[in-house]
Design an enzyme around this catalytic site. Structure first.
Site, PDB file in Angstrom:
ATOM      1  N   ASP A 151       0.835  -1.216   0.000  1.00 52.94           N
ATOM      2  CA  ASP A 151       0.000   0.000   0.000  1.00 52.94           C
ATOM      3  C   ASP A 151       0.865   1.259   0.000  1.00 52.94           C
ATOM      4  O   ASP A 151       0.352   2.369  -0.129  1.00 52.94           O
ATOM      5  CB  ASP A 151      -1.027  -0.011   1.137  1.00 52.94           C
ATOM      6  N   SER A 152       2.201   1.091   0.088  1.00 49.03           N
ATOM      7  CA  SER A 152       3.100   2.247  -0.116  1.00 49.03           C
ATOM      8  C   SER A 152       2.905   2.850  -1.496  1.00 49.03           C
ATOM      9  O   SER A 152       3.305   3.985  -1.743  1.00 49.03           O
ATOM     10  CB  SER A 152       4.565   1.822   0.057  1.00 49.03           C
ATOM     11  N   GLU A 166       9.177  -4.447  10.354  1.00 51.24           N
ATOM     12  CA  GLU A 166       9.592  -3.138   9.832  1.00 51.24           C
ATOM     13  C   GLU A 166      10.139  -2.249  10.945  1.00 51.24           C
ATOM     14  O   GLU A 166       9.489  -2.033  11.969  1.00 51.24           O
ATOM     15  CB  GLU A 166       8.409  -2.441   9.126  1.00 51.24           C
TER      16      GLU A 166
END
Ligand code: KIV
Length: 255
Positions: free
Chosen positions: A43-44, A181
């Site tokens: 979704d980046s 992350e």
């Protein structure tokens, strides 16, 4: 095409997973031909391809549209697609409907969702029960930007415990892999050792079972790079030069 089951053989065989994001046909074709194992339609893309401030505005229809283009460019890699913000947190039924649409309409083999224990455990369990492979994502979770910012996670002892519990819970309910992350390298190493499913790190040190980067960061296409992202080429400068050279050629015949 690499399958989820084949990917699961990497860790026992000591093989690292090479993962990158893609948002359109051309990028997907290049990554696939270069031998990337796993392509994430992350979704980046909301930020790197659509110009939004963060990932929150991205809709399910938008990510499906991009994932369909990616799929048309891929022959070998495993394709995983992100579930956008509020397409799965609202209820388990919504998560099933959204993940189901992604698999049916894009041809991707798996979905990824953000969040850990307890929030996402039942959702992952139900998706896995009905045959939808799920990749988890903990640590810095960009869909929680208004709560967490983009800061590194996992500093305090309680935060470390929270992330370890989330990782083990996601594995227990059947997630096939886990993105870590922006967490300290020693914590990522510990989690990777505890789990039998592969961890895929981004800003989490080198002791994960694979690495992922946002391809626009790797290519030097973004204006704001996260501190942990290495640009392997400055495509922004190269493209600017090419456009200026073209412009000079066009104008050279001006009277
Ligand atoms: O959306 C994305 O690109 C991601 C990666 C940062 C793992 O989730």
């Amino acid at each position: 095409m690499l399958t989820v089951r084949q990917l699961l053989q990497y860790k026992p065989n000591g093989k690292q997973i090479v993962a990158l994001t893609a948002w359109d046909f051309a990028i997907a074709q290049i990554l696939d031909a270069a031998g990337v194992d796993l392509i994430l339609v992350g979704d980046s893309l909301a930020m790197v391809a659509l110009g939004y401030e963060n990932t929150l505005p991205l809709t399910l229809d938008q990510i499906i549209h991009h994932a369909q283009a990616v799929k048309r460019g891929v022959k070998n890699a495993l394709i995983v697609v992100d579930l956008p913000f509020l397409s799965y947190q609202t209820s388990i039924e919504d998560a099933i409907a959204s993940a189901g649409r992604i698999l049916k309409e894009t041809g991707a083999q798996a979905v990824k969702l953000e969040g850990g224990y307890p929030a996402m455990v039942e959702t992952v369990s139900r998706l896995v029960d009905i045959g939808i492979p799920v990749m988890g994502h903990i640590g810095l979770t960009p869909q929680s930007v208004h709560q967490l910012g983009y800061r590194q996670q996992g500093h305090s002892e309680s935060d470390r415990e929270r992330l370890i519990s989330a990782a083990t819970a996601l594995e227990r309910v059947g997630a096939f892999s886990l993105v870590l992350e922006h967490i300290p390298a020693d914590l990522a190493q510990l989690i990777s050792q505890k789990l039998s499913i592969p961890t895929i790190g981004i800003g989490a040190g080198t002791d994960c079972d694979g690495q992922v980067l946002v391809t626009a960061d790797l290519l030097g296409l973004t204006q704001r790079q996260p501190p942990f992202a290495k640009a392997y080429v400055d495509l922004r400068a190269i493209i600017t030069q090419a456009v200026q050279d073209y412009s000079t050629d066009v104008k050279s015949v001006e009277s």
